[in-house]
Write a protein that holds these residues in place. Sequence first.
Motif, PDB file in Angstrom:
ATOM      1  N   UNK A 205       0.830  -1.208   0.000  1.00  0.00           N
ATOM      2  CA  UNK A 205       0.000   0.000   0.000  1.00  0.00           C
ATOM      3  C   UNK A 205       0.865   1.260   0.000  1.00  0.00           C
ATOM      4  N   UNK A 206       1.891   1.257   0.841  1.00  0.00           N
ATOM      5  CA  UNK A 206       2.767   2.426   0.906  1.00  0.00           C
ATOM      6  C   UNK A 206       3.485   2.635  -0.420  1.00  0.00           C
ATOM      7  N   UNK A 207       3.965   1.576  -1.017  1.00  0.00           N
ATOM      8  CA  UNK A 207       4.667   1.679  -2.291  1.00  0.00           C
ATOM      9  C   UNK A 207       3.773   2.301  -3.353  1.00  0.00           C
ATOM     10  N   UNK A 208       2.510   1.872  -3.410  1.00  0.00           N
ATOM     11  CA  UNK A 208       1.585   2.417  -4.395  1.00  0.00           C
ATOM     12  C   UNK A 208       1.301   3.889  -4.168  1.00  0.00           C
ATOM     13  N   UNK A 209       1.155   4.289  -2.906  1.00  0.00           N
ATOM     14  CA  UNK A 209       0.907   5.692  -2.579  1.00  0.00           C
ATOM     15  C   UNK A 209       2.097   6.556  -2.949  1.00  0.00           C
ATOM     16  N   UNK A 210       3.285   6.155  -2.518  1.00  0.00           N
ATOM     17  CA  UNK A 210       4.481   6.948  -2.774  1.00  0.00           C
ATOM     18  C   UNK A 210       4.750   7.073  -4.275  1.00  0.00           C
ATOM     19  N   UNK A 211       4.560   5.993  -5.001  1.00  0.00           N
ATOM     20  CA  UNK A 211       4.813   6.009  -6.444  1.00  0.00           C
ATOM     21  C   UNK A 211       3.859   6.965  -7.146  1.00  0.00           C
ATOM     22  N   UNK A 212       2.583   6.943  -6.752  1.00  0.00           N
ATOM     23  CA  UNK A 212       1.595   7.820  -7.387  1.00  0.00           C
ATOM     24  C   UNK A 212       1.913   9.287  -7.136  1.00  0.00           C
ATOM     25  N   UNK A 213       2.281   9.615  -5.906  1.00  0.00           N
ATOM     26  CA  UNK A 213       2.589  11.009  -5.586  1.00  0.00           C
ATOM     27  C   UNK A 213       3.865  11.454  -6.295  1.00  0.00           C
ATOM     28  N   UNK A 214       4.869  10.604  -6.311  1.00  0.00           N
ATOM     29  CA  UNK A 214       6.098  10.944  -7.037  1.00  0.00           C
ATOM     30  C   UNK A 214       5.822  11.235  -8.507  1.00  0.00           C
ATOM     31  N   UNK A 215       4.827  10.563  -9.059  1.00  0.00           N
ATOM     32  CA  UNK A 215       4.503  10.722 -10.471  1.00  0.00           C
ATOM     33  C   UNK A 215       3.528  11.869 -10.734  1.00  0.00           C
ATOM     34  N   UNK A 216       3.061  12.545  -9.664  1.00  0.00           N
ATOM     35  CA  UNK A 216       2.258  13.740  -9.893  1.00  0.00           C
ATOM     36  C   UNK A 216       0.913  13.827  -9.210  1.00  0.00           C
ATOM     37  N   UNK A 217       0.449  12.752  -8.581  1.00  0.00           N
ATOM     38  CA  UNK A 217      -0.809  12.843  -7.847  1.00  0.00           C
ATOM     39  C   UNK A 217      -0.606  13.712  -6.604  1.00  0.00           C
ATOM     40  N   UNK A 218      -1.504  14.648  -6.361  1.00  0.00           N
ATOM     41  CA  UNK A 218      -1.386  15.505  -5.185  1.00  0.00           C
ATOM     42  C   UNK A 218      -1.938  14.824  -3.947  1.00  0.00           C
ATOM     43  N   UNK A 219      -1.573  15.348  -2.786  1.00  0.00           N
ATOM     44  CA  UNK A 219      -2.092  14.813  -1.521  1.00  0.00           C
ATOM     45  C   UNK A 219      -2.327  15.964  -0.557  1.00  0.00           C
ATOM     46  N   UNK A 220      -3.446  15.892   0.160  1.00  0.00           N
ATOM     47  CA  UNK A 220      -3.778  16.925   1.138  1.00  0.00           C
ATOM     48  C   UNK A 220      -4.378  16.272   2.373  1.00  0.00           C
ATOM     49  N   UNK A 221      -4.097  16.877   3.527  1.00  0.00           N
ATOM     50  CA  UNK A 221      -4.647  16.324   4.756  1.00  0.00           C
ATOM     51  C   UNK A 221      -4.417  17.242   5.923  1.00  0.00           C
ATOM     52  N   UNK A 222      -4.862  16.799   7.093  1.00  0.00           N
ATOM     53  CA  UNK A 222      -4.803  17.648   8.278  1.00  0.00           C
ATOM     54  C   UNK A 222      -4.606  16.790   9.520  1.00  0.00           C
ATOM     55  N   UNK A 223      -4.095  17.435  10.542  1.00  0.00           N
ATOM     56  CA  UNK A 223      -3.962  16.895  11.898  1.00  0.00           C
ATOM     57  C   UNK A 223      -3.359  15.473  11.863  1.00  0.00           C
TER      58      UNK A 223
END
Length: 272
Positions: free
Chosen positions: A109-127
Amino acid sequence: MKSRRSFIGKSALLAGAALLGKSFQVNGQPAEAPVPLPSLKGRKVMFLFGGWDGHEPTKFRDYMVPWMENEGATVSVYDNLDPYTDKQLMANTDLIVQIFTMSQITQEQEKGLLEAVKNGTGMAGWHGGMCDAFRNNTEYQFMTGGQWVAHPGGVIDYSVQVTDQMDAITSGLSDFNISSEQYYMHVDPNVKVLATTTFSGEHSPWIDGCVMPVTWKKMYGKGRIFYTSLGHNLSHVLMSPNGMTMIKRGIQWASDSKYGPAENWVRPIYKG
């Protein structure tokens, strides 16, 4: 006297540009103004919620998802992290909004998340939903830019100082008070800080006067990252409207990750 008046005049024009988001000129040259925030219209957003119930993931889902849909986004909602392993789904996602406090993430799961963001998917969150999600995963923390370590005194009254009026996320916002958890964090020195808070030392005397980032943005590969430590409960940020405005604007900014220019900055705190 003339130079002092000139300085005051320039400062007033720059302040006006920041507050109104309009174009002004100083000595015939355009004054820098915040870049307009992108619309969520047409954006594909993935909203993932779960983890510790104390941070009200369901209430935030019920508030944030309708808002994003009303802004024109297509929002897919998940109560687990399995979508991170779907490579095609992740590649087609413009923005990830995650609230998963004190949870665990698998290596896949972590690998998929990191790869997507590195390739341009944005991420936003809080707290804690973003920066106290996966305590054992340091690469995830490298991506988000920080990790919660303490909130001295629990829910207390404190103030937030807006430190960057020239960024579209915080343009026109004034300092404000809030009753919530004041997060003490370990923070990446190369984030762009937009707001801070100062600890009084009442609950932990050895940190008296410590200035801590509250809201920041950064890059991870090609992906835009937005985070604010506000948002222990939904009601906390709704009672402090500037806080919710920062969250919504941060979501807008991060959603443009694949379409807007990369924002590059290096602001080393420690001089070589």
